[in-house]
Design a protein around this motif. Structure first.
Motif, PDB file in Angstrom:
ATOM      1  N   GLY A  12      31.224 -23.344  74.920  1.00  0.00           N
ATOM      2  CA  GLY A  12      32.530 -23.069  74.457  1.00  0.00           C
ATOM      3  C   GLY A  12      32.663 -21.804  73.963  1.00  0.00           C
ATOM      4  N   PRO A  13      33.672 -21.400  73.232  1.00  0.00           N
ATOM      5  CA  PRO A  13      33.977 -20.049  72.560  1.00  0.00           C
ATOM      6  C   PRO A  13      32.738 -19.609  71.735  1.00  0.00           C
ATOM      7  CG  PRO A  13      35.993 -21.270  72.646  1.00  0.00           C
ATOM      8  CD  PRO A  13      35.077 -22.134  73.106  1.00  0.00           C
ATOM      9  N   ILE A  14      32.444 -20.569  70.932  1.00  0.00           N
ATOM     10  CA  ILE A  14      31.280 -20.138  69.970  1.00  0.00           C
ATOM     11  C   ILE A  14      29.982 -19.958  70.731  1.00  0.00           C
ATOM     12  CG2 ILE A  14      30.119 -20.694  68.145  1.00  0.00           C
ATOM     13  CD1 ILE A  14      32.982 -20.031  67.609  1.00  0.00           C
ATOM     14  N   GLY A  15      29.834 -20.767  71.759  1.00  0.00           N
ATOM     15  CA  GLY A  15      28.631 -20.564  72.606  1.00  0.00           C
ATOM     16  C   GLY A  15      28.497 -19.330  73.286  1.00  0.00           C
ATOM     17  N   ILE A  16      29.762 -19.042  73.607  1.00  0.00           N
ATOM     18  CA  ILE A  16      29.805 -17.677  74.685  1.00  0.00           C
ATOM     19  C   ILE A  16      29.512 -16.484  73.506  1.00  0.00           C
ATOM     20  CG2 ILE A  16      31.373 -16.138  75.505  1.00  0.00           C
ATOM     21  CD1 ILE A  16      32.646 -18.755  76.783  1.00  0.00           C
ATOM     22  N   ALA A  17      29.991 -16.471  72.152  1.00  0.00           N
ATOM     23  CA  ALA A  17      29.998 -15.625  71.301  1.00  0.00           C
ATOM     24  C   ALA A  17      28.428 -15.476  71.023  1.00  0.00           C
ATOM     25  CB  ALA A  17      30.600 -16.098  69.920  1.00  0.00           C
ATOM     26  N   CYS A  18      27.718 -16.493  70.975  1.00  0.00           N
ATOM     27  CA  CYS A  18      26.167 -16.380  70.742  1.00  0.00           C
ATOM     28  C   CYS A  18      25.505 -15.812  71.684  1.00  0.00           C
ATOM     29  CB  CYS A  18      25.732 -17.813  70.545  1.00  0.00           C
ATOM     30  SG  CYS A  18      26.167 -18.822  68.962  1.00  0.00           S
ATOM     31  N   ALA A 310      27.486 -16.652  65.341  1.00  0.00           N
ATOM     32  CA  ALA A 310      26.849 -15.880  66.228  1.00  0.00           C
ATOM     33  C   ALA A 310      26.111 -14.601  65.546  1.00  0.00           C
ATOM     34  CB  ALA A 310      27.763 -15.364  67.421  1.00  0.00           C
ATOM     35  N   LYS A 311      26.541 -13.954  64.853  1.00  0.00           N
ATOM     36  CA  LYS A 311      26.030 -12.644  64.304  1.00  0.00           C
ATOM     37  C   LYS A 311      25.031 -13.285  63.230  1.00  0.00           C
ATOM     38  CE  LYS A 311      29.490  -9.187  64.928  1.00  0.00           C
ATOM     39  NZ  LYS A 311      28.750  -8.469  66.174  1.00  0.00           N
ATOM     40  N   ILE A 317      17.310 -14.906  63.870  1.00  0.00           N
ATOM     41  CA  ILE A 317      16.195 -14.980  65.004  1.00  0.00           C
ATOM     42  C   ILE A 317      15.573 -13.590  64.925  1.00  0.00           C
ATOM     43  CG2 ILE A 317      15.873 -15.276  67.316  1.00  0.00           C
ATOM     44  CD1 ILE A 317      18.060 -17.359  67.502  1.00  0.00           C
ATOM     45  N   LEU A 318      16.268 -12.563  65.024  1.00  0.00           N
ATOM     46  CA  LEU A 318      15.415 -11.256  65.210  1.00  0.00           C
ATOM     47  C   LEU A 318      14.693 -11.098  63.885  1.00  0.00           C
ATOM     48  CD1 LEU A 318      18.573  -9.261  66.383  1.00  0.00           C
ATOM     49  CD2 LEU A 318      16.581  -9.758  67.797  1.00  0.00           C
ATOM     50  N   LYS A 319      14.993 -11.479  62.865  1.00  0.00           N
ATOM     51  CA  LYS A 319      14.300 -11.366  61.586  1.00  0.00           C
ATOM     52  C   LYS A 319      13.068 -12.057  61.602  1.00  0.00           C
ATOM     53  CE  LYS A 319      14.658 -11.776  56.546  1.00  0.00           C
ATOM     54  NZ  LYS A 319      15.345 -12.058  55.225  1.00  0.00           N
ATOM     55  N   LYS A 320      13.124 -13.435  62.090  1.00  0.00           N
ATOM     56  CA  LYS A 320      11.924 -14.245  62.464  1.00  0.00           C
ATOM     57  C   LYS A 320      10.881 -13.468  63.340  1.00  0.00           C
ATOM     58  CE  LYS A 320      12.746 -18.988  61.524  1.00  0.00           C
ATOM     59  NZ  LYS A 320      12.706 -20.343  61.887  1.00  0.00           N
ATOM     60  N   ASN A 321      11.593 -13.057  64.486  1.00  0.00           N
ATOM     61  CA  ASN A 321      10.762 -12.582  65.423  1.00  0.00           C
ATOM     62  C   ASN A 321       9.948 -11.115  65.011  1.00  0.00           C
ATOM     63  OD1 ASN A 321      11.505 -14.168  67.136  1.00  0.00           O
ATOM     64  ND2 ASN A 321      12.906 -12.913  68.169  1.00  0.00           N
TER      65      ASN A 321
END
Length: 327
Positions: A12-18, A310-311, A317-321
């Motif tokens: 959906g819109p939010i999945g697409i934003a992610c 999304a942001k 995730i990037l912080k964890k990586n």
């Protein structure tokens, strides 16, 4: 099989934003959607107009131009479809996730077509899949539907619409104007206060003039092939009836969330447990985005106030990586 950084359940819109945000940040990702692009929006009524203005439905600051300030369903479908295709998002359509297993490297995700491994998962599945049933005899008859599509179908028919929200009111008005004999059955004492402000006076006036019959403080107790029974303050009433639209709202797939290991509050709200700073649930590496975050409070989150998820999630995730690489 490539190990993904991120698998997004729901297109959906939010999945697409992610997906957009993950792509911009160079993450290996895929979106899994059980139907077409923005499946829930596709299943909205054909003539539906959003409550929000077009700029509030925008994702990733991509302009959404509509003929009117508040766009229609077909304009939203075109907007989100073009975002997916022009950005070449990695999305698998008509594919349903059936199992998710946690393991040492993240998750194994099994669908009805493929299997995947991913370090992180975002669940952005919305709440439009499961209707709130009224649980009365006859609810499973073919004449009863929990979804409304096109008013033409009900022309010259005796139609009962159950509910007091936007979907019920829109259906009642549209079907009345296509020649249906409409009866509105409302559990409370008035038309819902959250009904779109430009529509609410219309339905109230149609009820006052008698064009649409309405029963307040009433509920359906039995549905039969050619009639239905409603409980009213004046006692039981039997109505002749051809079709029933039980538009009493929808709910997230709580069974799926629990299978993932997500803890839900033990009250009627069934709020999923997550950290609002990162959107991460009690299951490490598993995030929630969009309206599903509100549990049964389906009026709490919309596209306009949950597109920021999304942001927030990709940043987490990037912080964890980064922390893992630096360790």
């Amino acid at each position: 099989m490539e190990h993904l950084d991120l698998l997004i359940i729901g297109g959906g819109p939010i999945g697409i934003a992610c997906g957009l945000e993950a792509q911009k940040k160079g993450l290996r990702y895929v979106i899994i959607e059980k139907g077409p692009i923005v499946n829930s929006l596709f299943n909205y009524p054909i003539n539906m107009q959003f409550f929000s203005s077009s700029e509030k439905l925008e994702i990733d600051e991509i302009p959404f131009i509509s003929k009117e300030a508040k766009p229609k369903r077909n304009e939203a479908l075109e907007y989100y479809r073009r975002i997916v295709t022009s950005n070449k998002l990695s999305i698998q359509l008509f594919e349903q996730v059936t199992e998710v297993h946690k393991n040492s490297t993240g998750f194994t995700v099994i669908s009805d077509k493929h299997s995947y491994t991913a370090a992180h998962i975002i669940v952005a599945t919305g709440f439009y899949d499961l209707p709130n049933r009224i649980n009365v005899p006859g609810e499973d008859l073919p004449k009863v539907s929990h979804y409304y599509k096109d008013p033409h179908f009900y022309a010259s028919q005796k139609l009962a619409v159950i509910g007091a929200s936007n979907s019920a009111v829109d259906a009642a008005l549209e079907c009345y104007r296509k020649g249906a004999d409409v009866t509105l059955i409302i559990r409370g004492s008035e038309v819902g206060q959250r009904v779109k402000y430009w529509v609410r006076p219309d339905i109230i006036n149609r009820i006052k003039e008698g064009s649409i019959k309405a029963y307040f403080n009433a509920q359906v107790t039995k549905i039969r092939e050619t009639e239905l029974t409603i409980d009213t303050p004046e006692g039981d009433i039997v109505l002749e009836n051809d079709f029933v639209l039980a538009l009493t709202g929808y709910m997230p797939n709580f069974e799926f969330l629990q299978k993932l290991g997500i803890i839900l509050s033990d009250d009627k709200k069934k709020l999923p447990q997550y950290d609002p700073e990162t959107m991460e649930t009690n299951v490490e590496g598993l995030y929630l985005a969009g309206v599903i975050c509100g549990g049964m409070e389906t009026h709490k989150w919309f596209i306009e106030n949950s597109r920021v998820h999304a942001k927030i999630i990709i940043k987490a995730i990037l912080k964890k990586n980064s922390a893992r690489v630096g360790a």
